[in-house]
Design a protein around this motif. Structure first.
Motif, PDB file in Angstrom:
ATOM      1  N   ARG A 132       3.568   2.097  -2.274  1.00 27.70           N
ATOM      2  CA  ARG A 132       2.981   2.689  -1.069  1.00 27.70           C
ATOM      3  C   ARG A 132       3.981   2.583   0.081  1.00 27.70           C
ATOM      4  N   ASP A 133       4.291   3.701   0.684  1.00 25.58           N
ATOM      5  CA  ASP A 133       5.260   3.746   1.792  1.00 25.58           C
ATOM      6  C   ASP A 133       6.577   3.095   1.396  1.00 25.58           C
ATOM      7  N   ASP A 134       7.031   3.380   0.174  1.00 27.76           N
ATOM      8  CA  ASP A 134       8.282   2.859  -0.383  1.00 27.76           C
ATOM      9  C   ASP A 134       8.271   1.348  -0.611  1.00 27.76           C
ATOM     10  N   VAL A 135       7.099   0.735  -0.630  1.00 24.19           N
ATOM     11  CA  VAL A 135       6.976  -0.704  -0.869  1.00 24.19           C
ATOM     12  C   VAL A 135       6.143  -0.913  -2.143  1.00 24.19           C
ATOM     13  N   PRO A 136       6.714  -1.552  -3.172  1.00 21.20           N
ATOM     14  CA  PRO A 136       5.932  -1.810  -4.384  1.00 21.20           C
ATOM     15  C   PRO A 136       4.858  -2.871  -4.127  1.00 21.20           C
ATOM     16  N   VAL A 137       3.652  -2.569  -4.558  1.00 21.14           N
ATOM     17  CA  VAL A 137       2.532  -3.504  -4.414  1.00 21.14           C
ATOM     18  C   VAL A 137       2.421  -4.266  -5.742  1.00 21.14           C
ATOM     19  N   MET A 138       2.959  -5.474  -5.749  1.00 20.45           N
ATOM     20  CA  MET A 138       3.080  -6.246  -6.990  1.00 20.45           C
ATOM     21  C   MET A 138       1.913  -7.223  -7.167  1.00 20.45           C
ATOM     22  N   LEU A 139       0.708  -6.736  -6.970  1.00 18.20           N
ATOM     23  CA  LEU A 139      -0.495  -7.536  -7.158  1.00 18.20           C
ATOM     24  C   LEU A 139      -1.238  -7.026  -8.383  1.00 18.20           C
ATOM     25  N   VAL A 140      -1.573  -7.933  -9.283  1.00 15.78           N
ATOM     26  CA  VAL A 140      -2.264  -7.539 -10.512  1.00 15.78           C
ATOM     27  C   VAL A 140      -3.594  -6.865 -10.183  1.00 15.78           C
ATOM     28  N   ASP A 141      -4.268  -7.327  -9.151  1.00 14.81           N
ATOM     29  CA  ASP A 141      -5.547  -6.733  -8.757  1.00 14.81           C
ATOM     30  C   ASP A 141      -5.413  -5.296  -8.264  1.00 14.81           C
ATOM     31  N   GLU A 142      -4.243  -4.920  -7.803  1.00 10.10           N
ATOM     32  CA  GLU A 142      -3.996  -3.560  -7.321  1.00 10.10           C
ATOM     33  C   GLU A 142      -3.464  -2.643  -8.422  1.00 10.10           C
ATOM     34  N   ALA A 143      -3.093  -3.190  -9.561  1.00  9.77           N
ATOM     35  CA  ALA A 143      -2.499  -2.407 -10.643  1.00  9.77           C
ATOM     36  C   ALA A 143      -3.557  -1.584 -11.361  1.00  9.77           C
ATOM     37  N   ARG A 144      -3.101  -0.466 -11.867  1.00  8.95           N
ATOM     38  CA  ARG A 144      -3.952   0.440 -12.647  1.00  8.95           C
ATOM     39  C   ARG A 144      -3.648   0.227 -14.119  1.00  8.95           C
ATOM     40  N   THR A 145      -4.698   0.200 -14.952  1.00  5.43           N
ATOM     41  CA  THR A 145      -4.512   0.056 -16.397  1.00  5.43           C
ATOM     42  C   THR A 145      -4.107   1.412 -16.970  1.00  5.43           C
ATOM     43  N   LEU A 146      -3.074   1.402 -17.792  1.00  3.30           N
ATOM     44  CA  LEU A 146      -2.583   2.636 -18.402  1.00  3.30           C
ATOM     45  C   LEU A 146      -3.384   2.991 -19.639  1.00  3.30           C
ATOM     46  N   SER A 147      -3.560   4.270 -19.862  1.00  3.58           N
ATOM     47  CA  SER A 147      -4.200   4.731 -21.096  1.00  3.58           C
ATOM     48  C   SER A 147      -3.183   4.652 -22.240  1.00  3.58           C
ATOM     49  N   ALA A 148      -3.657   4.768 -23.448  1.00  2.63           N
ATOM     50  CA  ALA A 148      -2.778   4.700 -24.619  1.00  2.63           C
ATOM     51  C   ALA A 148      -1.721   5.807 -24.585  1.00  2.63           C
ATOM     52  N   ASP A 149      -2.076   6.972 -24.086  1.00  2.00           N
ATOM     53  CA  ASP A 149      -1.130   8.093 -24.001  1.00  2.00           C
ATOM     54  C   ASP A 149      -0.019   7.820 -22.983  1.00  2.00           C
ATOM     55  N   GLU A 150      -0.345   7.122 -21.909  1.00  2.00           N
ATOM     56  CA  GLU A 150       0.641   6.854 -20.864  1.00  2.00           C
ATOM     57  C   GLU A 150       1.663   5.800 -21.270  1.00  2.00           C
ATOM     58  N   VAL A 151       1.314   4.938 -22.182  1.00  4.66           N
ATOM     59  CA  VAL A 151       2.213   3.848 -22.583  1.00  4.66           C
ATOM     60  C   VAL A 151       3.388   4.378 -23.392  1.00  4.66           C
TER      61      VAL A 151
END
Length: 59
Positions: free
Chosen positions: A39-58
């Motif tokens: 966000r705004d060129d800053v990586p948000v490295m919080l597990v709670d903010e992460a999105r789970t990837l689908s099998a196709d995205e992996v």
């Protein structure tokens, strides 16, 4: 995103390397199947903010 920063960032959960998905503005951890937002060129490295990837995205 600065390549030097990308080289030193790791997944906060498993400490594996991350891959940049510039089109979605995310850093991807294939080991944990998580996508960390940038966000705004800053990586948000919080597990709670992460999105789970689908099998196709992996792939």
């Amino acid at each position: 995103m600065d390549k030097r920063l990308l080289e030193i960032l790791v997944c906060p959960l498993c400490k594996s390397s991350l891959h940049l998905d510039a089109s979605k503005h995310e850093l991807i951890c294939k080991a944990d199947r998580l996508a960390y937002p940038i966000r705004d060129d800053v990586p948000v490295m919080l597990v709670d903010e992460a999105r789970t990837l689908s099998a196709d995205e992996v792939l």
